[in-house]
Design a protein around this motif. Structure first.
Motif, PDB file in Angstrom:
ATOM      1  N   PHE A  62     -18.017 -12.579   3.275  1.00 27.46           N
ATOM      2  CA  PHE A  62     -17.361 -13.524   4.178  1.00 27.46           C
ATOM      3  C   PHE A  62     -16.516 -14.562   3.445  1.00 27.46           C
ATOM      4  N   SER A  63     -16.975 -15.026   2.311  1.00 25.08           N
ATOM      5  CA  SER A  63     -16.191 -16.023   1.560  1.00 25.08           C
ATOM      6  C   SER A  63     -14.910 -15.412   1.028  1.00 25.08           C
ATOM      7  N   TYR A  64     -15.017 -14.217   0.450  1.00 28.09           N
ATOM      8  CA  TYR A  64     -13.825 -13.564  -0.097  1.00 28.09           C
ATOM      9  C   TYR A  64     -12.831 -13.242   1.016  1.00 28.09           C
ATOM     10  N   LEU A  65     -13.325 -12.754   2.137  1.00 28.97           N
ATOM     11  CA  LEU A  65     -12.450 -12.433   3.257  1.00 28.97           C
ATOM     12  C   LEU A  65     -11.640 -13.643   3.699  1.00 28.97           C
ATOM     13  N   ASN A  66     -12.255 -14.806   3.707  1.00 32.44           N
ATOM     14  CA  ASN A  66     -11.593 -16.015   4.201  1.00 32.44           C
ATOM     15  C   ASN A  66     -10.812 -16.761   3.130  1.00 32.44           C
ATOM     16  N   SER A  67     -10.777 -16.236   1.909  1.00 31.92           N
ATOM     17  CA  SER A  67      -9.949 -16.824   0.853  1.00 31.92           C
ATOM     18  C   SER A  67      -8.530 -16.287   0.949  1.00 31.92           C
ATOM     19  N   ASP A  68      -7.575 -16.987   0.333  1.00 32.32           N
ATOM     20  CA  ASP A  68      -6.187 -16.514   0.340  1.00 32.32           C
ATOM     21  C   ASP A  68      -6.074 -15.144  -0.309  1.00 32.32           C
ATOM     22  N   LYS A  69      -6.810 -14.956  -1.403  1.00 28.09           N
ATOM     23  CA  LYS A  69      -6.753 -13.685  -2.125  1.00 28.09           C
ATOM     24  C   LYS A  69      -7.338 -12.558  -1.271  1.00 28.09           C
ATOM     25  N   GLY A  70      -8.462 -12.819  -0.628  1.00 28.64           N
ATOM     26  CA  GLY A  70      -9.070 -11.811   0.224  1.00 28.64           C
ATOM     27  C   GLY A  70      -8.217 -11.487   1.424  1.00 28.64           C
ATOM     28  N   ASN A  71      -7.583 -12.515   1.991  1.00 24.55           N
ATOM     29  CA  ASN A  71      -6.687 -12.326   3.132  1.00 24.55           C
ATOM     30  C   ASN A  71      -5.533 -11.403   2.774  1.00 24.55           C
ATOM     31  N   ARG A  72      -4.921 -11.662   1.615  1.00 22.50           N
ATOM     32  CA  ARG A  72      -3.810 -10.812   1.175  1.00 22.50           C
ATOM     33  C   ARG A  72      -4.278  -9.379   0.934  1.00 22.50           C
ATOM     34  N   PHE A  73      -5.446  -9.263   0.288  1.00 24.54           N
ATOM     35  CA  PHE A  73      -5.940  -7.933  -0.063  1.00 24.54           C
ATOM     36  C   PHE A  73      -6.201  -7.084   1.178  1.00 24.54           C
ATOM     37  N   ILE A  74      -6.853  -7.638   2.180  1.00 26.91           N
ATOM     38  CA  ILE A  74      -7.181  -6.826   3.349  1.00 26.91           C
ATOM     39  C   ILE A  74      -5.923  -6.475   4.140  1.00 26.91           C
ATOM     40  N   ASN A  75      -4.954  -7.395   4.175  1.00 29.88           N
ATOM     41  CA  ASN A  75      -3.685  -7.057   4.829  1.00 29.88           C
ATOM     42  C   ASN A  75      -2.961  -5.937   4.103  1.00 29.88           C
ATOM     43  N   GLU A  76      -3.011  -5.949   2.760  1.00 29.16           N
ATOM     44  CA  GLU A  76      -2.391  -4.875   1.987  1.00 29.16           C
ATOM     45  C   GLU A  76      -3.084  -3.538   2.257  1.00 29.16           C
ATOM     46  N   MET A  77      -4.423  -3.567   2.362  1.00 27.58           N
ATOM     47  CA  MET A  77      -5.162  -2.333   2.616  1.00 27.58           C
ATOM     48  C   MET A  77      -4.890  -1.792   4.023  1.00 27.58           C
ATOM     49  N   ILE A  78      -4.782  -2.683   4.999  1.00 27.44           N
ATOM     50  CA  ILE A  78      -4.440  -2.247   6.358  1.00 27.44           C
ATOM     51  C   ILE A  78      -3.041  -1.638   6.384  1.00 27.44           C
ATOM     52  N   ALA A  79      -2.103  -2.268   5.674  1.00 30.43           N
ATOM     53  CA  ALA A  79      -0.742  -1.731   5.610  1.00 30.43           C
ATOM     54  C   ALA A  79      -0.732  -0.374   4.916  1.00 30.43           C
ATOM     55  N   LEU A  80      -1.520  -0.232   3.837  1.00 24.01           N
ATOM     56  CA  LEU A  80      -1.597   1.042   3.121  1.00 24.01           C
ATOM     57  C   LEU A  80      -2.155   2.132   4.021  1.00 24.01           C
ATOM     58  N   ALA A  81      -3.232   1.828   4.737  1.00 20.86           N
ATOM     59  CA  ALA A  81      -3.814   2.823   5.635  1.00 20.86           C
ATOM     60  C   ALA A  81      -2.791   3.279   6.671  1.00 20.86           C
ATOM     61  N   SER A  82      -1.974   2.348   7.140  1.00 16.44           N
ATOM     62  CA  SER A  82      -1.034   2.645   8.227  1.00 16.44           C
ATOM     63  C   SER A  82       0.057   3.628   7.834  1.00 16.44           C
ATOM     64  N   ILE A  83       0.352   3.741   6.530  1.00 16.11           N
ATOM     65  CA  ILE A  83       1.421   4.651   6.109  1.00 16.11           C
ATOM     66  C   ILE A  83       0.876   5.969   5.567  1.00 16.11           C
ATOM     67  N   GLU A  84      -0.454   6.096   5.517  1.00 14.20           N
ATOM     68  CA  GLU A  84      -1.042   7.377   5.137  1.00 14.20           C
ATOM     69  C   GLU A  84      -0.877   8.376   6.288  1.00 14.20           C
ATOM     70  N   ASP A  85      -0.888   9.662   5.955  1.00 13.56           N
ATOM     71  CA  ASP A  85      -0.838  10.669   7.007  1.00 13.56           C
ATOM     72  C   ASP A  85      -2.037  10.499   7.935  1.00 13.56           C
ATOM     73  N   PRO A  86      -1.858  10.624   9.242  1.00 17.99           N
ATOM     74  CA  PRO A  86      -2.989  10.447  10.163  1.00 17.99           C
ATOM     75  C   PRO A  86      -4.060  11.515   9.931  1.00 17.99           C
ATOM     76  N   ILE A  87      -5.314  11.099  10.031  1.00 17.30           N
ATOM     77  CA  ILE A  87      -6.419  12.046   9.907  1.00 17.30           C
ATOM     78  C   ILE A  87      -6.816  12.606  11.265  1.00 17.30           C
ATOM     79  N   LEU A  88      -6.504  11.868  12.334  1.00 17.30           N
ATOM     80  CA  LEU A  88      -6.748  12.303  13.703  1.00 17.30           C
ATOM     81  C   LEU A  88      -5.578  11.822  14.548  1.00 17.30           C
ATOM     82  N   LYS A  89      -5.158  12.639  15.515  1.00 18.33           N
ATOM     83  CA  LYS A  89      -4.071  12.191  16.389  1.00 18.33           C
ATOM     84  C   LYS A  89      -4.071  13.004  17.667  1.00 18.33           C
ATOM     85  N   ASN A  90      -3.438  12.414  18.691  1.00 19.14           N
ATOM     86  CA  ASN A  90      -3.150  13.104  19.939  1.00 19.14           C
ATOM     87  C   ASN A  90      -1.784  12.629  20.405  1.00 19.14           C
ATOM     88  N   PRO A  91      -1.307  13.033  21.566  1.00 20.46           N
ATOM     89  CA  PRO A  91       0.035  12.604  21.972  1.00 20.46           C
ATOM     90  C   PRO A  91       0.190  11.099  22.157  1.00 20.46           C
TER      91      PRO A  91
END
Length: 298
Positions: A62-91
């Motif tokens: 919780f402390s790391y998540l709420n730090s500036d460094k943790g905030n940046r890191f999780i946003n980068e990981m969410i952005a990275l996941a978003s550009i990976e090929d989908p593992i599941l999809k429908n229309p």
């Protein structure tokens, strides 16, 4: 979009236009399925209060998540996941996934509209724990998250025709019609620990308890059905690296002691070192704490 846009309850007015087309398309597909199957076999209710803030706190501390460094890191990981090929999809939607440095089990998933990734296309993001543990499950109630376009849900029911259980469905955006139409499913169950501590319980109300005593119950601190307080036996553990300054453990904990079936109900659980109240894990030790339960159709 910042980190807390994924963690807090979405504002229904802001998201109304974005979700309208998604809901209409999804409901049309479901109507066709329901027409062929008859009425839905489980109760479905709507809720607009679910979020993943505590779950990401369990993942990163919780402390790391709420730090500036943790905030940046999780946003980068969410952005990275978003550009990976989908593992599941429908229309209608697709689910993307990304992992961390040296653990195949600990990951992040995102749900996005099916189409080109653009600003605002991500509907949600949450931690995901990969597991091979499969539990026979009977669904009794589905709590859909209306503020995420009914693309996320908590599933309430029971395992092995024996014990009550609820989990967040990590594949609900893709498999929601199957959850609604089929009561009995095999579910891959896993967890994220929000708190982990040693447990020295030897008696309850003056009655001695076995060293193998294990139990779980709805959390007294978080009023969502997928959070549980527990006492369990640590079967095994492996250290995991999130990044160069963030570590945790994949642990396996026995939650119900069934002498003739040691795997009757165990759970693979990730716990961040920051959320542990002691330092040294030992196989066979008693542990206690709080976890968030998730699952998907096997």
């Amino acid at each position: 979009m910042g980190i807390f846009d994924f963690f807090k309850k979405k504002d229904k007015n802001i998201n109304a236009e974005k979700n309208e087309n998604l809901q209409v398309s999804s409901q049309t597909n479901e109507a066709r399925i329901q027409a062929s199957l008859g009425e839905i076999s489980v109760e479905v209710v709507s809720d607009n209060k679910g979020s993943h803030g505590d779950n990401f706190g369990g993942l990163l501390g919780f402390s790391y998540l709420n730090s500036d460094k943790g905030n940046r890191f999780i946003n980068e990981m969410i952005a990275l996941a978003s550009i990976e090929d989908p593992i599941l999809k429908n229309p209608v939607v697709k689910i993307h996934e990304a992992g961390f440095d040296n653990s195949d089990s600990v990951r992040i998933r995102t749900i996005a509209k099916n189409g080109n990734i653009s600003n605002g296309a991500i509907l949600s993001a949450y931690p995901y724990i990969k597991t091979n543990y499969i539990l026979p499950f009977e669904t009794k109630r589905i709590i859909e998250w209306s503020h995420i376009g009914n693309m996320e849900a908590e599933i309430q029911g029971g395992g092995r025709n024996t014990f009550g259980l609820s989990f967040f469905a990590t594949d609900y955006a893709i498999n929601k019609s199957k959850y609604k139409a089929e009561k009995n499913l095999n579910i891959r169950i896993s967890a994220i620990g929000l708190v982990l501590d040693k447990n020295d319980l030897t008696e309850i109300n003056g009655t001695a308890v076995s060293p193998e005593f294990s139990t779980y119950m709805p959390s007294k601190d978080i009023s969502r059905p997928t959070y549980f307080d527990f006492i369990g036996v640590l079967n095994n553990y492996t250290e995991c690296k999130i990044n160069d300054e963030n570590y945790g453990y994949m642990i396996n904990v026995k939650l119900i002691n069934q002498e003739d079936d040691p795997d009757f109900f165990t759970v693979d659980m990730f716990v961040n070192k920051e959320n542990m109240r002691f330092d040294n894990l030992k196989q066979g030790m008693k542990v206690a704490g709080l976890f968030w339960l998730q699952g998907e159709i096997a």
